[in-house]
Design a protein around this motif. Sequence first.
Motif, mmCIF file in Angstrom:
data_model
loop_
_atom_site.group_PDB
_atom_site.id
_atom_site.type_symbol
_atom_site.label_atom_id
_atom_site.label_comp_id
_atom_site.label_asym_id
_atom_site.label_seq_id
_atom_site.Cartn_x
_atom_site.Cartn_y
_atom_site.Cartn_z
ATOM 1 N N ARG A 167 53.084 48.151 47.673
ATOM 2 C CA ARG A 167 51.704 47.793 47.720
ATOM 3 C C ARG A 167 51.356 46.776 46.625
ATOM 4 O O ARG A 167 50.116 46.404 46.614
ATOM 5 N N PHE A 168 51.864 47.030 45.579
ATOM 6 C CA PHE A 168 51.555 46.490 44.189
ATOM 7 C C PHE A 168 52.630 45.377 43.740
ATOM 8 O O PHE A 168 53.725 45.567 43.817
ATOM 9 N N ARG A 169 51.926 44.291 42.877
ATOM 10 C CA ARG A 169 53.155 43.845 42.062
ATOM 11 C C ARG A 169 52.828 44.057 40.649
ATOM 12 O O ARG A 169 51.673 43.996 40.299
ATOM 13 N N LEU A 170 53.875 44.582 40.043
ATOM 14 C CA LEU A 170 53.822 44.999 38.726
ATOM 15 C C LEU A 170 54.038 44.091 37.663
ATOM 16 O O LEU A 170 55.116 43.151 37.813
ATOM 17 N N ILE A 171 53.315 43.630 36.633
ATOM 18 C CA ILE A 171 53.412 42.707 35.698
ATOM 19 C C ILE A 171 53.344 43.479 34.178
ATOM 20 O O ILE A 171 52.637 44.167 33.982
ATOM 21 N N ARG A 172 54.623 43.531 33.859
ATOM 22 C CA ARG A 172 54.936 44.057 32.429
ATOM 23 C C ARG A 172 54.269 43.225 31.323
ATOM 24 O O ARG A 172 55.062 41.912 31.411
ATOM 25 N N VAL A 173 53.309 43.480 30.583
ATOM 26 C CA VAL A 173 53.113 42.812 29.374
ATOM 27 C C VAL A 173 53.501 43.261 28.003
ATOM 28 O O VAL A 173 53.896 44.667 28.059
ATOM 29 N N CYS A 174 53.617 42.689 27.112
ATOM 30 C CA CYS A 174 54.102 43.046 25.698
ATOM 31 C C CYS A 174 53.045 43.650 24.840
ATOM 32 O O CYS A 174 53.381 44.650 24.375
ATOM 33 N N LYS A 175 51.870 43.454 24.948
ATOM 34 C CA LYS A 175 50.699 44.077 24.365
ATOM 35 C C LYS A 175 49.605 44.135 25.522
ATOM 36 O O LYS A 175 49.295 43.244 26.229
ATOM 37 N N GLU A 176 48.670 45.127 25.129
ATOM 38 C CA GLU A 176 47.580 45.430 26.067
ATOM 39 C C GLU A 176 46.518 44.263 26.348
ATOM 40 O O GLU A 176 45.958 44.079 27.458
ATOM 41 N N ASP A 177 46.317 43.730 25.026
ATOM 42 C CA ASP A 177 45.237 42.606 25.372
ATOM 43 C C ASP A 177 45.592 41.463 26.220
ATOM 44 O O ASP A 177 44.569 40.680 26.720
ATOM 45 N N GLU A 178 47.098 41.223 25.972
ATOM 46 C CA GLU A 178 47.389 40.221 27.373
ATOM 47 C C GLU A 178 46.794 40.790 28.564
ATOM 48 O O GLU A 178 46.612 39.729 29.648
#
Lengths: 197, 168
Positions: free
Chosen positions: B44-55
């Motif tokens: 149901r979801f597309r996961l986007i892994r980011v390096c830092k939360e403000d991204e």
Amino acid sequence: MSAAPSSNAMRRDLSFKILARHIRDQIIVPVYQAAQEWHGIAPDHALTYYSIGAMGQASSCALGLALARPDKRVVVLDGDGSLLMNLGTLVTIANQKPANLLHFVCQNGEYEANGGHPIPGRDQVDFAAMARAAGYRRADTIATLDDFEAKIAGLLVEAGPVFVALKLVAGPPPSQDYGFIHGAPTRAAFKAALRQS
Amino acid sequence: MSADPITGAAILDQIALSGIEFIVSVPDITTSAGLLWPIVEDQRFRLIRVCKEDEGVSICAAMSMAEKRALLLIQYTGLLDSINALRSAGCEYKMPVCVMAGLLAKEPGVPPTQSKSFGVRIVEPILDAMQIPHALMEDAGDERNIRPAIDAAYARSYPTALLIGRQM
């Protein structure tokens, strides 16, 4: 070999004028002084998402737009000081592999909006090498207007993510229109234009 | 008698019902097993892994311009680190950013403002100062607040914070 003639020097305003001649329905995401410059050159390009307010976030905003609208080409006009505040973005973008993302960084080596102080490592930092190592599909550095003119059409259709560092020389300071760039009507106009595009 | 704990499955169902398509995340041990690992497998979801939360703040805000809904799943420390991005995109530019933040080390049954953890104690006062509504997700049934909070964030075009009060 002689130095490049001054008429071929990579000024931001001149390079953006070249870019503007090639832009049609692409989304442009300019940051800070690049945003002021772009606004002065292409004030009617409604598909401009001005990324200001929190330094370093332009490429992250662009990634969000690129993933949400894979049918649209997204062009980031980043700053070198800005990119240094968010270097992890290079890895995040490379990992997502957005084919519709073109990432320019305007490399003038200084915090132009904050007193002209040099960025750390201004004489040795190689942004294209960083992007390449992060996993961008391709990364390049452009240092002359002739080279930019020759490559820009291809860059705008090339499968991304592609990164290009624009090695700039100082030009006239852009006029400042913070009221427009920060204004809620500008964001509303962008959203409406994107909906119709 | 203590309440039954909230479950990851119940939270994910409400997130999906809220129209969230994208989950943007930096891992947090509070929600790793109960939310993030299941999201990896959840179609149901597309996961986007980011390096830092403000991204993630910027990604979620920008997606709203394209009328796509996203949720930023992080630890409260990342929320604190992202205050400037949230201040700018969310509060001043009035864009919806939905944050789900694990309150690492918060004691179950103890209100966040009374936690022994200094970091946990300051989260809600900071959100209050930023006029960002928040809700605690800790006990079974709390998940009922997720969909109204997300719908309100997009309707009002302003951030919201859902705070996970126990490790799952």
